[in-house]
Each structure stands twice: as structure tokens, then as C-alpha cells.
Design a protein around this motif. Structure first.
Motif, PDB file in Angstrom:
ATOM      1  N   THR A 196       0.834  -1.191   0.000  1.00 32.17           N
ATOM      2  CA  THR A 196       0.000   0.000   0.000  1.00 32.17           C
ATOM      3  C   THR A 196       0.874   1.247   0.000  1.00 32.17           C
ATOM      4  O   THR A 196       1.754   1.400   0.852  1.00 32.17           O
ATOM      5  N   LEU A 197       0.627   2.120  -0.952  1.00 35.26           N
ATOM      6  CA  LEU A 197       1.328   3.403  -1.062  1.00 35.26           C
ATOM      7  C   LEU A 197       0.338   4.519  -0.752  1.00 35.26           C
ATOM      8  O   LEU A 197      -0.810   4.473  -1.193  1.00 35.26           O
ATOM      9  N   TRP A 198       0.798   5.524   0.002  1.00 35.63           N
ATOM     10  CA  TRP A 198      -0.045   6.689   0.268  1.00 35.63           C
ATOM     11  C   TRP A 198       0.749   7.944  -0.035  1.00 35.63           C
ATOM     12  O   TRP A 198       1.903   8.092   0.398  1.00 35.63           O
ATOM     13  N   PHE A 199       0.121   8.848  -0.823  1.00 33.79           N
ATOM     14  CA  PHE A 199       0.766  10.098  -1.216  1.00 33.79           C
ATOM     15  C   PHE A 199      -0.090  11.263  -0.742  1.00 33.79           C
ATOM     16  O   PHE A 199      -1.305  11.288  -0.986  1.00 33.79           O
ATOM     17  N   PRO A 200       0.503  12.265  -0.082  1.00 35.94           N
ATOM     18  CA  PRO A 200      -0.279  13.427   0.358  1.00 35.94           C
ATOM     19  C   PRO A 200      -0.625  14.321  -0.820  1.00 35.94           C
ATOM     20  O   PRO A 200       0.183  14.496  -1.739  1.00 35.94           O
ATOM     21  N   SER A 201      -1.829  14.874  -0.819  1.00 34.32           N
ATOM     22  CA  SER A 201      -2.202  15.802  -1.882  1.00 34.32           C
ATOM     23  C   SER A 201      -1.460  17.117  -1.678  1.00 34.32           C
ATOM     24  O   SER A 201      -1.423  17.658  -0.570  1.00 34.32           O
ATOM     25  N   GLY A 202      -0.847  17.594  -2.764  1.00 31.26           N
ATOM     26  CA  GLY A 202      -0.119  18.850  -2.688  1.00 31.26           C
ATOM     27  C   GLY A 202       1.099  18.791  -1.796  1.00 31.26           C
ATOM     28  O   GLY A 202       1.581  19.819  -1.316  1.00 31.26           O
ATOM     29  N   GLY A 203       1.627  17.592  -1.545  1.00 32.48           N
ATOM     30  CA  GLY A 203       2.769  17.447  -0.647  1.00 32.48           C
ATOM     31  C   GLY A 203       4.041  18.000  -1.257  1.00 32.48           C
ATOM     32  O   GLY A 203       4.125  18.254  -2.458  1.00 32.48           O
ATOM     33  N   GLN A 204       5.056  18.204  -0.420  1.00 35.69           N
ATOM     34  CA  GLN A 204       6.345  18.682  -0.875  1.00 35.69           C
ATOM     35  C   GLN A 204       7.319  17.519  -0.995  1.00 35.69           C
ATOM     36  O   GLN A 204       7.294  16.600  -0.182  1.00 35.69           O
ATOM     37  N   ILE A 205       8.176  17.593  -1.999  1.00 41.09           N
ATOM     38  CA  ILE A 205       9.195  16.575  -2.191  1.00 41.09           C
ATOM     39  C   ILE A 205      10.371  16.891  -1.283  1.00 41.09           C
ATOM     40  O   ILE A 205      10.889  18.004  -1.275  1.00 41.09           O
ATOM     41  N   LEU A 206      10.784  15.902  -0.496  1.00 41.28           N
ATOM     42  CA  LEU A 206      11.888  16.114   0.437  1.00 41.28           C
ATOM     43  C   LEU A 206      13.208  16.278  -0.293  1.00 41.28           C
ATOM     44  O   LEU A 206      13.432  15.630  -1.325  1.00 41.28           O
ATOM     45  N   PRO A 207      14.098  17.145   0.221  1.00 39.25           N
ATOM     46  CA  PRO A 207      15.473  17.138  -0.294  1.00 39.25           C
ATOM     47  C   PRO A 207      16.069  15.761  -0.109  1.00 39.25           C
ATOM     48  O   PRO A 207      15.704  15.015   0.797  1.00 39.25           O
ATOM     49  N   ARG A 208      17.012  15.401  -0.971  1.00 43.19           N
ATOM     50  CA  ARG A 208      17.557  14.050  -0.938  1.00 43.19           C
ATOM     51  C   ARG A 208      18.185  13.719   0.403  1.00 43.19           C
ATOM     52  O   ARG A 208      18.071  12.597   0.895  1.00 43.19           O
ATOM     53  N   SER A 209      18.850  14.700   1.030  1.00 42.67           N
ATOM     54  CA  SER A 209      19.491  14.424   2.312  1.00 42.67           C
ATOM     55  C   SER A 209      18.470  14.079   3.375  1.00 42.67           C
ATOM     56  O   SER A 209      18.660  13.176   4.182  1.00 42.67           O
ATOM     57  N   GLU A 210      17.330  14.788   3.378  1.00 44.24           N
ATOM     58  CA  GLU A 210      16.278  14.491   4.348  1.00 44.24           C
ATOM     59  C   GLU A 210      15.620  13.154   4.050  1.00 44.24           C
ATOM     60  O   GLU A 210      15.229  12.421   4.958  1.00 44.24           O
ATOM     61  N   ALA A 211      15.485  12.842   2.779  1.00 41.81           N
ATOM     62  CA  ALA A 211      14.874  11.557   2.416  1.00 41.81           C
ATOM     63  C   ALA A 211      15.730  10.406   2.894  1.00 41.81           C
ATOM     64  O   ALA A 211      15.223   9.394   3.382  1.00 41.81           O
ATOM     65  N   LEU A 212      17.045  10.537   2.797  1.00 43.65           N
ATOM     66  CA  LEU A 212      17.927   9.476   3.271  1.00 43.65           C
ATOM     67  C   LEU A 212      17.786   9.292   4.769  1.00 43.65           C
ATOM     68  O   LEU A 212      17.790   8.179   5.277  1.00 43.65           O
ATOM     69  N   ASP A 213      17.639  10.414   5.515  1.00 42.71           N
ATOM     70  CA  ASP A 213      17.464  10.327   6.953  1.00 42.71           C
ATOM     71  C   ASP A 213      16.157   9.635   7.312  1.00 42.71           C
ATOM     72  O   ASP A 213      16.036   9.005   8.357  1.00 42.71           O
ATOM     73  N   ALA A 214      15.136   9.770   6.421  1.00 47.28           N
ATOM     74  CA  ALA A 214      13.824   9.214   6.729  1.00 47.28           C
ATOM     75  C   ALA A 214      13.736   7.728   6.473  1.00 47.28           C
ATOM     76  O   ALA A 214      12.831   7.057   6.951  1.00 47.28           O
ATOM     77  N   VAL A 215      14.675   7.185   5.692  1.00 45.09           N
ATOM     78  CA  VAL A 215      14.627   5.754   5.366  1.00 45.09           C
ATOM     79  C   VAL A 215      14.954   4.933   6.606  1.00 45.09           C
ATOM     80  O   VAL A 215      15.978   5.132   7.244  1.00 45.09           O
ATOM     81  N   ASN A 216      14.083   4.014   6.926  1.00 46.97           N
ATOM     82  CA  ASN A 216      14.259   3.193   8.124  1.00 46.97           C
ATOM     83  C   ASN A 216      15.182   2.026   7.817  1.00 46.97           C
ATOM     84  O   ASN A 216      14.768   0.876   7.716  1.00 46.97           O
ATOM     85  N   SER A 217      16.458   2.338   7.613  1.00 44.79           N
ATOM     86  CA  SER A 217      17.434   1.306   7.287  1.00 44.79           C
ATOM     87  C   SER A 217      18.631   1.466   8.211  1.00 44.79           C
ATOM     88  O   SER A 217      19.170   2.564   8.335  1.00 44.79           O
ATOM     89  N   PRO A 218      19.045   0.413   8.905  1.00 43.62           N
ATOM     90  CA  PRO A 218      20.158   0.544   9.848  1.00 43.62           C
ATOM     91  C   PRO A 218      21.472   0.802   9.135  1.00 43.62           C
ATOM     92  O   PRO A 218      21.719   0.291   8.052  1.00 43.62           O
ATOM     93  N   SER A 219      22.317   1.635   9.746  1.00 41.25           N
ATOM     94  CA  SER A 219      23.642   1.877   9.201  1.00 41.25           C
ATOM     95  C   SER A 219      24.512   0.657   9.450  1.00 41.25           C
ATOM     96  O   SER A 219      24.380  -0.014  10.467  1.00 41.25           O
TER      97      SER A 219
END
Length: 266
Positions: A196-219
Motif C-alpha cells: 500500500t502506497l499513500w501520497f499526500p495531496s499537494g505534498g512537498q518533495i523532500l530534499p535528498r538528504s532528508e529523504a535518506l534520513d527518513a529511510v528506516n534502514s540501519p547503518s
């Protein structure tokens, strides 16, 4: 350069053994180029991001493009995959990339087809949920065990090593998060899966650096071994925002290195 040069070489080589060698080089070059493109997509995303128009049209187009997999190839194997589409009208606009969303849907459709080796049902649904749009892909396939379900969005994790790179769902996750959305998976072993994918209406695209921080992946600690420095540098560039990466060009140095560092991935 490798693939183009090998294709020119194929036109002038006559020895059958040499032809096979050159074809092997050509295939390897194409596989390397495909892996690099997938790595770039997983981290960098698309360049045409903006308002995502005609979402339902992209859903229909992706199903039609994938017809060779879910219908033609399935029928050759003597199985049937039924495709159902339940698309809501008047969906709000969301932000993203048309090409990116198209590739996401192809990825999810192919995964669903691979999960139904005996045939089954594939349902694609779109609807407005809250202040956004929800798209779901449901299959009646083999499902996932708890360990696979827990790791399904990890980069390079795959249950199909013979045909996959493990970047498909990781790329889906990264892309949707960058677009301000969410990705959820629900699956029971032997009883199918729902992505299931959910997209906000009129949402903003995150800068790439912030998107990497948001990924729930262990270092993790990663060791890259390749006799070509350019390959090692490329992989290090892609992985270093999230992980600690060491590179070696000499395989003989791998074992001594393992005595000093406990790597998570090599």
C-alpha cells in the motif's frame, strides 16, 4: 563503452568461441549498467518531479506494459493470472514523478506476478484516503514469512538472487518517502501480500538528504571488493550517505581485513 565496443566486435568476429566470449562481455556490461542505473535511482530519484498528473492513466499504462509478464508469459506456463482494477475517479493531485510512479508500479506488478507461480489474482486499487491518495497492489500468491516481511525494504535484500538485485522495493520505499508519502506491506505466508502506497495531496518533495534520513534502514559496515577502482568509488559514493564503506582492490587483502573489522555486508 564496453557494451558498444563489444557490439562492434561481434560484427567482425567469426570464431564461435570468441563470439561467445564477446557476448559474455556484452551481457556483463549491460548488467553493470543496469545495476548502476538502479543504484542511482535508489538514491538520487528522478529529475522530472513535480505535480503527478493522471495517476489512474499511469496505473492503466503500467498494467498494459506488464501484460507480457502477467498474461503472455503466464499462459505459456499454463497458468492464469486475473487482473482486477478498481480505480476511483476525481483523485486529488499529488506530487511526484510520472516516470518514477510508472516504474514503481511495474516493480510492484512484477513482484506480485513472481509471487504467484501457480497463478492467482492481482488487484490494483486507487482511492482518496484522508488528505491524499492511496494505491494498493494485492496478490494471492505465496506471501512472506516474518523474516522476509521485516527486511523487505532493505537495500540488496532479495528472495530471488538469480533474477533480482534487491534494489526494487528499496527504491520504491525511498522514492515514496521522498515524495512525502508512506509505504506499508501486509503479508501472510501462503496467503498473499498487499503493498500500500499513500501520497499526500499537494505534498512537498523532500530534499535528498532528508529523504535518506527518513529511510528506516540501519547503518552498517560494508566492504566493497573490486579490481576496478572506478566501480569501487561508484559503489562507495552511493552507499556512504547511510553506511561506513571500505574499499579493496586486491582480493588477497580481504581475509586480513576481516580479522580487524566485522563487516555486515561484503
Amino acid at each position: 563503452g564496453v557494451t558498444v565496443s563489444s557490439e562492434f566486435l561481434l560484427e567482425s568476429v567469426e570464431d564461435p568461441k570468441m563470439v561467445e566470449y564477446v557476448r559474455t562481455i556484452n551481457r556483463a556490461g549491460k548488467q553493470a549498467a543496469d545495476l548502476v542505473a538502479r543504484l542511482q535511482d535508489a538514491v538520487l530519484g528522478d529529475s522530472d518531479e513535480g505535480v503527478l498528473h493522471a495517476l489512474n492513466t499511469i496505473l492503466r499504462d503500467s498494467v498494459e506494459t506488464a501484460r507480457a509478464r502477467w498474461k503472455d508469459e503466464a499462459e505459456l506456463k499454463g497458468i492464469e493470472i486475473r487482473v482486477l482494477m478498481n480505480l476511483a475517479d476525481d483523485l486529488p493531485q499529488v506530487r511526484g514523478s510520472s516516470s518514477g510512479f510508472y516504474n514503481i508500479m511495474l516493480n510492484l506488478i512484477f513482484n506480485a506476478v513472481d509471487a504467484m507461480p501457480q497463478g492467482g489474482e492481482l488487484e490494483i486499487q486507487s482511492r482518496q484516503v484522508g488528505e491524499g491518495v492511496q494505491v494498493s497492489v494485492r496478490d494471492t500468491g505465496i506471501g512472506m514469512d516474518p523474516e522476509t516481511l521485516k527486511r523487505v525494504f532493505e537495500p540488496f535484500f532479495t528472495t530471488k538472487p538469480e533474477i533480482g538485485t534487491g534494489l526494487g522495493l528499496a527504491t520504491v520505499y525511498n522514492t515514496v518517502v521522498r515524495w512525502g508519502g508512506r509505504v506499508d506491506v501486509d503479508s501472510v505466508e501462503g496467503a498473499g501480500s498487499v503493498l500500500t502506497l499513500w501520497f499526500p495531496s499537494g505534498g512537498q518533495i523532500l530534499p535528498r538528504s532528508e529523504a535518506l534520513d527518513a529511510v528506516n534502514s540501519p547503518s552498517g559496515q560494508i566492504l566493497v571488493v573490486d579490481d576496478l577502482d572506478v566501480i569501487s568509488q561508484l559503489v562507495e559514493h552511493v552507499l556512504s550517505p547511510l553506511h561506513s564503506v571500505a574499499c579493496l582492490s586486491d582480493s588477497a587483502r580481504v581475509m586480513p581485513s576481516l580479522r580487524d573489522v566485522e563487516y555486515d555486508v561484503i
